[in-house]
Write an enzyme that holds these catalytic residues in place. Structure first.
Site, PDB file in Angstrom:
ATOM      1  N   VAL A  12      -1.527   9.981  -0.353  1.00 44.04           N
ATOM      2  CA  VAL A  12      -2.062  10.885   0.598  1.00 44.04           C
ATOM      3  C   VAL A  12      -1.814  10.827   2.012  1.00 44.04           C
ATOM      4  CG1 VAL A  12      -4.188  12.194   1.666  1.00 44.04           C
ATOM      5  CG2 VAL A  12      -4.345  11.463  -0.852  1.00 44.04           C
ATOM      6  N   ASP A  30      -2.130   0.886   7.842  1.00 41.70           N
ATOM      7  CA  ASP A  30      -2.458   0.379   6.590  1.00 41.70           C
ATOM      8  C   ASP A  30      -2.900  -1.313   6.799  1.00 41.70           C
ATOM      9  OD1 ASP A  30      -1.958   1.749   3.649  1.00 41.70           O
ATOM     10  OD2 ASP A  30      -2.361  -0.585   3.649  1.00 41.70           O
ATOM     11  N   ARG A  35       2.871  -3.463   2.360  1.00 40.74           N
ATOM     12  CA  ARG A  35       3.087  -1.876   2.443  1.00 40.74           C
ATOM     13  C   ARG A  35       3.694  -1.364   3.615  1.00 40.74           C
ATOM     14  NH1 ARG A  35       4.349   2.779  -0.167  1.00 40.74           N
ATOM     15  NH2 ARG A  35       3.101   4.468   0.460  1.00 40.74           N
ATOM     16  N   THR A  83     -11.337   6.743  -2.207  1.00 44.70           N
ATOM     17  CA  THR A  83     -12.781   6.668  -2.558  1.00 44.70           C
ATOM     18  C   THR A  83     -13.062   6.454  -4.088  1.00 44.70           C
ATOM     19  OG1 THR A  83     -12.702   9.019  -2.713  1.00 44.70           O
ATOM     20  CG2 THR A  83     -13.636   7.924  -0.507  1.00 44.70           C
ATOM     21  N   THR A 118     -11.960  12.082  -0.533  1.00 54.93           N
ATOM     22  CA  THR A 118     -12.763  12.885  -1.495  1.00 54.93           C
ATOM     23  C   THR A 118     -14.201  12.102  -1.250  1.00 54.93           C
ATOM     24  OG1 THR A 118     -11.166  13.536  -2.557  1.00 54.93           O
ATOM     25  CG2 THR A 118     -13.650  13.970  -3.647  1.00 54.93           C
ATOM     26  N   CYS A 258      -8.559  11.187  -9.273  1.00 55.20           N
ATOM     27  CA  CYS A 258      -9.255  12.428  -8.736  1.00 55.20           C
ATOM     28  C   CYS A 258     -10.037  13.165  -9.562  1.00 55.20           C
ATOM     29  CB  CYS A 258      -8.150  13.414  -8.305  1.00 55.20           C
ATOM     30  SG  CYS A 258      -7.213  12.983  -6.941  1.00 55.20           S
ATOM     31  N   ARG A 329      -3.519   4.019 -11.678  1.00 54.31           N
ATOM     32  CA  ARG A 329      -4.891   3.942 -11.245  1.00 54.31           C
ATOM     33  C   ARG A 329      -5.526   4.837 -12.337  1.00 54.31           C
ATOM     34  NH1 ARG A 329      -5.129   5.433  -5.204  1.00 54.31           N
ATOM     35  NH2 ARG A 329      -3.576   6.877  -5.943  1.00 54.31           N
TER      36      ARG A 329
END
Length: 419
Positions: A12, A30, A35, A83, A118, A258, A329
């Site tokens: 995202v 981050d 990364r 989340t 979210t 999600c 994931r």
């Protein structure tokens, strides 16, 4: 001009940061140095952005950093951390709280903190804002302000990119709502929708994926029914879809970060308030059981073909949670693998999109190289993910690999069985 900070550079945050960097000074923050080093070299392992897009953002002046000092001059902070849920399917707000603590350390008067993660309705103002106040010593809606604009990134989708997806926005005061909306409207060509409150915006996001989860659960349950009847579910769907208002969905595994996670945020809050959301929880139960169902069906078909079960070689094609995406994931392919291993099968996994080290790190799986380049025979092949590489395989390719062919994604011509 406002200087923006994007906190969290995953699926995202990175596309959002790069898009904003075309018009604003941006710090991409981050906590993982690896990364940051990777992005500074011009590469994105998530494959959401090409190397050329990352290099272009660097040339535009984007700053990739793990340092709080680089956040000091920012006036708008956009939090895009994950989340997840815990082992009991309860919301894990730890990343969100820690990100809020980080922002609180550099928060100044008149700054705005916008959350995209979210959550269930109320998290921004009831969980995150108190953390910001405590760490910064500032007062909410007096010294600093908040907004919420739910992420709508679709991993692996190169058509519906961040600027081409309409964005819901909101703010902690009417004036801040206007500012947040204007900020996003400056980069989102698809436009924006300004919600009346942060809680409305939070709720709108969490029901997006809850609705999809429930709808897919219905199709999955229909597939279970039609399979007992000996009817091809895909043919039924094609026939029903000739009616203009039929929602055309296909059965399958529902994983990822999600659809397989977000409903639990809503059900958690609902149950906390005394209402048990039976339909949503029932849908989750159906979708969570599909991996076991597919594995059990595979075993039955192997038995019917006189194949041995113990020590049988089974090939799984695909490990990611969706096609043409490297994200593993919360992939439900794992459920199939675990069930087959419980039957003492030898399971090989091939996925050209997945980093082998990552599969080993997260699941302990050693992925194999292209099985078509070996002479190994499999008692069963399960096409678990619809990667373009698997769509391109010919019937003879599948025949070369082995016996029973299980098609979870509806991409194989004349499989032994199709979900």
């Amino acid at each position: 001009m406002d200087k923006l900070a994007i906190i969290g550079l995953g699926y995202v945050g990175l596309p959002l940061a790069v898009e904003f960097a075309k018009q604003y000074p941006v710090v991409g923050f981050d906590i993982f140095q690896a990364r940051i080093d990777e992005l500074k070299s011009g590469h994105d392992r998530t494959m959401e952005l090409s190397d050329s897009e990352v290099h272009e953002a660097i040339q535009k002046g984007i700053c990739f950093s793990t340092s709080l000092e680089d956040l000091q001059q920012c006036t708008t902070f956009i939090v895009t951390v994950p989340t997840p849920i815990d082992s009991s399917n309860r919301p894990d707000l730890t990343p969100l709280i820690k990100a809020s603590e980080t922002v609180g350390k550099v928060l100044k008067k008149n700054d705005i903190v916008i959350y995209e993660s979210t959550v269930y309705p109320g998290v921004t103002e009831e969980v995150c804002v108190p953390v910001l106040e405590k760490v910064s010593g500032l007062t909410f809606n007096v010294d600093f302000f908040a907004g919420y604009s739910p992420e709508r990134i679709n991993p692996g989708d190169k058509t519906h990119t961040v600027k081409h997806i309409l964005k819901v926005t909101s703010g902690s005061t009417p004036e801040i709502a206007d500012k947040v909306d204007a900020l996003y409207r400056s980069i989102i060509v698809a436009g924006t929708h300004k919600a009346s409150s942060i809680k409305v915006a939070e709720a709108s996001k969490v029901i997006e994926n809850t609705q999809r989860d429930v709808n897919i659960a219905l199709i999955n349950e229909l597939a279970l029914i039609f399979n007992t009847m000996g009817i091809d579910t895909h043919e039924v769907i094609e026939a029903a879809a000739t009616k203009w208002n039929f929602i055309k969905l296909k059965p399958g595994l529902v994983g990822g970060h999600c659809i397989g996670v977000d409903p639990y945020y809503l059900t958690y809050k609902s149950e906390e308030l005394g209402y048990k959301p039976n339909l949503i929880l029932g849908a989750r139960q159906i979708n969570n059981g599909m991996g076991k169902y597919i594995a059990d069906k595979t075993i039955k078909l192997m038995i019917e073909s006189d194949a041995k079960i113990k020590d049988a070689n089974v090939l799984i094609l695909g490990l990611t949670f969706k096609e043409n995406c490297p994200d593993i994931r919360n992939t439900k392919v794992v459920d199939i693998i675990q069930e087959l291993e419980a039957f003492k099968c030898n399971v090989d996994i091939y996925d050209p999109w997945v980093d082998k080290a990552e599969a080993q790190k997260y699941y302990g799986y050693e992925l194999i190289d292209n099985p078509l380049k070996s002479d190994k025979h499999y008692e069963a092949i399960i096409v678990a993910v619809g990667h373009q590489e698997f769509v391109a395989l010919s019937p003879s390719d599948y025949q070369k690999l082995g016996g029973v062919i299980i098609d979870v994604k509806g991409i194989v011509k004349n499989p032994t069985w199709r979900l």
